[in-house]
Scaffold this motif. Structure first.
Motif, PDB file in Angstrom:
ATOM      1  N   SER A 318      36.955  41.451  46.287  1.00 45.83           N
ATOM      2  CA  SER A 318      35.946  40.296  45.546  1.00 45.83           C
ATOM      3  C   SER A 318      34.864  41.313  44.614  1.00 45.83           C
ATOM      4  O   SER A 318      34.379  41.529  45.768  1.00 45.83           O
ATOM      5  CB  SER A 318      35.084  39.305  46.929  1.00 45.83           C
ATOM      6  OG  SER A 318      34.905  38.496  45.610  1.00 45.83           O
ATOM      7  N   PRO A 319      34.701  40.872  43.650  1.00 44.26           N
ATOM      8  CA  PRO A 319      33.360  41.565  42.983  1.00 44.26           C
ATOM      9  C   PRO A 319      32.126  40.609  43.476  1.00 44.26           C
ATOM     10  O   PRO A 319      31.678  39.385  43.746  1.00 44.26           O
ATOM     11  CB  PRO A 319      33.212  41.573  41.317  1.00 44.26           C
ATOM     12  CG  PRO A 319      34.892  39.851  41.244  1.00 44.26           C
ATOM     13  CD  PRO A 319      35.550  40.081  42.704  1.00 44.26           C
ATOM     14  N   GLU A 326      32.203  46.059  50.448  1.00 44.29           N
ATOM     15  CA  GLU A 326      34.102  46.540  51.112  1.00 44.29           C
ATOM     16  C   GLU A 326      35.068  46.783  50.006  1.00 44.29           C
ATOM     17  O   GLU A 326      34.761  47.261  48.806  1.00 44.29           O
ATOM     18  CB  GLU A 326      34.508  44.977  51.329  1.00 44.29           C
ATOM     19  CG  GLU A 326      33.556  44.031  52.774  1.00 44.29           C
ATOM     20  CD  GLU A 326      34.204  42.291  52.476  1.00 44.29           C
ATOM     21  OE1 GLU A 326      34.179  42.004  53.389  1.00 44.29           O
ATOM     22  OE2 GLU A 326      35.258  42.368  51.780  1.00 44.29           O
ATOM     23  N   PHE A 327      36.343  47.218  50.446  1.00 47.20           N
ATOM     24  CA  PHE A 327      37.221  48.126  49.482  1.00 47.20           C
ATOM     25  C   PHE A 327      38.697  48.001  49.858  1.00 47.20           C
ATOM     26  O   PHE A 327      38.852  47.822  51.194  1.00 47.20           O
ATOM     27  CB  PHE A 327      36.954  49.569  48.615  1.00 47.20           C
ATOM     28  CG  PHE A 327      36.877  50.353  50.697  1.00 47.20           C
ATOM     29  CD1 PHE A 327      38.193  51.054  50.402  1.00 47.20           C
ATOM     30  CD2 PHE A 327      35.633  50.555  51.333  1.00 47.20           C
ATOM     31  CE1 PHE A 327      38.390  52.260  51.265  1.00 47.20           C
ATOM     32  CE2 PHE A 327      35.842  51.674  52.138  1.00 47.20           C
ATOM     33  CZ  PHE A 327      37.185  52.003  52.594  1.00 47.20           C
ATOM     34  N   HIS A 328      38.927  47.868  49.254  1.00 45.95           N
ATOM     35  CA  HIS A 328      40.842  48.376  49.888  1.00 45.95           C
ATOM     36  C   HIS A 328      41.653  49.917  48.888  1.00 45.95           C
ATOM     37  O   HIS A 328      41.370  50.254  47.905  1.00 45.95           O
ATOM     38  CB  HIS A 328      41.772  47.221  49.683  1.00 45.95           C
ATOM     39  CG  HIS A 328      41.352  46.891  47.916  1.00 45.95           C
ATOM     40  ND1 HIS A 328      40.997  46.011  46.809  1.00 45.95           N
ATOM     41  CD2 HIS A 328      43.248  47.390  47.745  1.00 45.95           C
ATOM     42  CE1 HIS A 328      41.732  46.352  46.204  1.00 45.95           C
ATOM     43  NE2 HIS A 328      42.433  46.887  45.240  1.00 45.95           N
ATOM     44  N   ASP A 329      42.442  49.915  49.657  1.00 46.19           N
ATOM     45  CA  ASP A 329      43.581  51.539  48.691  1.00 46.19           C
ATOM     46  C   ASP A 329      44.880  51.388  49.494  1.00 46.19           C
ATOM     47  O   ASP A 329      44.895  51.124  50.460  1.00 46.19           O
ATOM     48  CB  ASP A 329      42.376  52.939  49.199  1.00 46.19           C
ATOM     49  CG  ASP A 329      42.452  54.054  47.858  1.00 46.19           C
ATOM     50  OD1 ASP A 329      43.525  53.845  47.734  1.00 46.19           O
ATOM     51  OD2 ASP A 329      42.049  54.692  48.138  1.00 46.19           O
ATOM     52  N   TRP A 330      45.486  52.533  49.329  1.00 46.28           N
ATOM     53  CA  TRP A 330      46.857  52.864  49.351  1.00 46.28           C
ATOM     54  C   TRP A 330      47.131  54.264  47.830  1.00 46.28           C
ATOM     55  O   TRP A 330      46.722  54.454  47.568  1.00 46.28           O
ATOM     56  CB  TRP A 330      47.456  52.122  49.026  1.00 46.28           C
ATOM     57  CG  TRP A 330      47.608  51.151  47.447  1.00 46.28           C
ATOM     58  CD1 TRP A 330      48.331  52.360  46.457  1.00 46.28           C
ATOM     59  CD2 TRP A 330      47.308  49.954  47.183  1.00 46.28           C
ATOM     60  NE1 TRP A 330      48.486  51.960  45.236  1.00 46.28           N
ATOM     61  CE2 TRP A 330      48.049  50.190  45.110  1.00 46.28           C
ATOM     62  CE3 TRP A 330      46.957  48.985  47.177  1.00 46.28           C
ATOM     63  CZ2 TRP A 330      47.564  49.337  44.836  1.00 46.28           C
ATOM     64  CZ3 TRP A 330      47.058  47.875  46.869  1.00 46.28           C
ATOM     65  CH2 TRP A 330      46.696  48.249  45.228  1.00 46.28           C
ATOM     66  N   VAL A 503      40.504  31.795  49.392  1.00 48.36           N
ATOM     67  CA  VAL A 503      39.380  32.826  50.231  1.00 48.36           C
ATOM     68  C   VAL A 503      38.416  32.568  48.716  1.00 48.36           C
ATOM     69  O   VAL A 503      37.560  33.026  49.621  1.00 48.36           O
ATOM     70  CB  VAL A 503      40.221  33.562  50.345  1.00 48.36           C
ATOM     71  CG1 VAL A 503      38.937  35.020  51.146  1.00 48.36           C
ATOM     72  CG2 VAL A 503      41.557  34.072  51.482  1.00 48.36           C
ATOM     73  N   ARG A 504      38.482  32.773  47.841  1.00 43.92           N
ATOM     74  CA  ARG A 504      37.575  32.966  46.965  1.00 43.92           C
ATOM     75  C   ARG A 504      36.894  32.758  47.586  1.00 43.92           C
ATOM     76  O   ARG A 504      36.124  31.426  47.322  1.00 43.92           O
ATOM     77  CB  ARG A 504      37.414  33.026  45.781  1.00 43.92           C
ATOM     78  CG  ARG A 504      36.720  33.009  44.025  1.00 43.92           C
ATOM     79  CD  ARG A 504      37.106  32.518  42.759  1.00 43.92           C
ATOM     80  NE  ARG A 504      38.336  33.849  43.013  1.00 43.92           N
ATOM     81  CZ  ARG A 504      37.956  34.557  41.930  1.00 43.92           C
ATOM     82  NH1 ARG A 504      38.161  35.415  41.886  1.00 43.92           N
ATOM     83  NH2 ARG A 504      39.826  34.545  41.611  1.00 43.92           N
TER      84      ARG A 504
END
Length: 504
Positions: A318-319, A326-330, A503-504
């Motif tokens: 979420s911006p 928070e962040f996500h990565d792969w 979820v937003r």
């Protein structure tokens, strides 16, 4: 000849501001009362202030913002020209008059809200700086002082402002017969400056003969025979004093005092404008730097899904209004295993943003070595513990998926929620644990699950959970099936879009 000008101190008190608008000035209210009396035979009046007449038969206040000073509707009695059988009963008239009072109260609240809103809109005009703003401020202050002094036929004016300790008054701007060297002198002690102290409490101090009133401690008493001192103040605090000097003994009437007070208000307005300019430019610089930092964070998020046969990967962070916590990565490690990361930092806005960047970097650095999920969480925890003062905490989900067999191994620190979802329903596969950085000894454990074809792995951060809790929603099997049950066979982008919408 008798002297007509007294040689004693004069104090002028500033009048109170004008009150908020009322509805008593509306001609329609008076006509309403007249028509009410003519139609029903009872005398209805709109009354403002205290009435010395006898007590009315009925009354109700016209209120706005909880105030009872806006007048009231009263019923005085029956109209004598109407026959008794041609009048409505008092009980029925009171109900109608009460409804009229409520309508007038709503009208008054609307007018008062409009009055405040117009002032707020006037204050919303942006304050823009000029290229020569510093010189412009000095010139403006001098021009304001000159205009004020000449308006009351005086030969000099000076603005003395309080220092940070509010113990001295320093000459900051002057016009007229005041030497420029005065600007180089240190401030005058406020203690003992009787005229300045009297002015700072809100009075205009008039000294008609400085030779006879030396104990008032004028700042320039050697050169001038009379003076007036008024406060320079913002709406919240006093800033200093404004002195206007005359070479000849003279008096200052109420008009002259008001002109000098207006001049002091203009000086305060120019000073406040300068403060607003500085704050505005500083805020713009901070906003630009914050925007650059957010852009840097977003550039580190993955944008291209890994090309692995039989698997689809997508993520969304979420911006935030400011730095992301928070962040996500792969990524695909050299042996072909797919690593999945979701991280979230604790703390205030800037602190959490910096901690999130540190967490993201630590995961990438430790991922360069051969490892398993539990090794990754342990190493990152040690990094947090050794590189901080014990006040940096974060949550982390780190998993490794074998594409050929579908075997998933992961470790969790903090509050990360993961579900395996298929046509039979959703089941949670994670448990809450201590956040990273809580203690040096590792208490984390790894778990293993198989992800067969047709199954989706969904990972939620603590921020997503808090958003759902704010909506009084509990993330469980029923809610996930309600969101995604009808589109499990759709592309992963469709599933992600459905999740984001909810979820937003």
């Amino acid at each position: 000849m008798r002297k007509t000008t007294p040689c004693y101190l004069k104090l002028h008190n500033e009048s109170k501001p004008a009150p908020a608008p009322t509805i008593s000035s509306l001609p329609s209210v008076e006509k309403l009362c007249e028509h009410f009396t003519s139609a029903l035979g009872w005398q209805l009046e709109y009354q403002v202030g205290v009435d010395e007449k006898a007590s009315p038969l009925w009354q109700q206040g016209i209120t706005a913002d909880g105030s009872d000073t806006n007048g009231r509707l009263v019923i005085r009695g029956m109209q004598q020209s109407r026959a008794a059988n041609d009048r409505e009963s008092l009980a029925a008239v009171e109900q109608l008059a009460g409804s009229i009072a409520e309508v007038l109260s709503e009208l008054h609240r609307t007018r008062r809200a409009l009055w405040k809103r117009e002032a707020e809109l006037a204050a919303s005009v942006p304050v823009t700086p000029r290229q020569d703003e510093r010189e412009h401020l000095a010139e403006t202050l001098q021009a304001v002082l000159r205009a004020g002094a000449e308006a009351v036929e005086c030969q000099a004016a000076a603005a003395y402002l309080l220092d940070d300790a509010t113990s001295h008054l320093k000459l900051r701007a002057a016009w007229g017969e005041i030497p420029w060297e005065r600007l180089l002198e240190v401030g005058r002690p406020l203690q003992g400056s009787a005229a300045d102290l009297e002015a700072l409490v809100g009075h205009a101090v008039v000294i008609e003969d400085t030779a006879m009133l030396k104990h008032w401690r004028l700042p320039e008493e050697e050169q001038f025979a009379s003076a007036i001192c008024v406060p320079i103040a913002s709406p919240s605090a006093p800033l200093g004093t404004l002195w206007v000097f005359s070479r000849e003994p003279r008096g200052f009437d109420a008009v002259a005092s008001n002109v000098v007070e207006i001049t002091a208000g203009r000086v305060a307005a120019e000073l406040d404008r300068w403060v607003l300019l500085n704050e505005g430019m500083r805020s713009k610089r901070m906003e630009r730097e914050l925007t650059d930092a957010v852009g840097w964070q977003l550039s580190r998020l993955p944008t291209i899904a890994p090309a692995i046969d039989g698997w689809q990967v997508a993520g969304w962070t979420s911006p935030a209004v400011g730095l992301n916590r928070e962040f996500h990565d792969w990524s695909v490690v050299p042996d072909g295993t797919l690593s999945l990361t979701v991280g979230a930092a604790h703390g205030s806005l800037v602190e959490a943003g910096l901690t999130a960047a540190m967490l993201h970097t630590a995961v990438k650095d430790h991922g360069c070595y051969r490892h398993r999920p539990l090794d990754m969480v342990d190493r990152v925890n040690q990094t947090f513990w050794t590189s901080s003062a014990g006040d940096q905490f974060a949550d982390l989900f780190y998993g490794m998926l074998e594409p050929e067999s579908g075997e998933l191994e992961f470790a969790v620190a903090g509050r990360m929620v993961a579900f395996l979802l298929d046509v039979n329903g959703a089941r949670r596969v994670t448990h809450d644990s201590l956040p990273l950085g809580t203690q040096p000894e590792s208490t984390y454990c790894s778990q293993g699950h198989n992800v067969p074809p047709g199954t989706a792995l969904i990972i939620f951060s603590e921020g997503a959970m808090k958003t759902l809790e704010a909506k009084s929603q509990v993330l469980n099997n029923g809610l996930l099936m309600q969101w995604l049950g009808g589109c499990l066979s759709a592309p992963v982008e469709v599933l992600l879009e459905r999740l984001v919408e909810n979820v937003r």
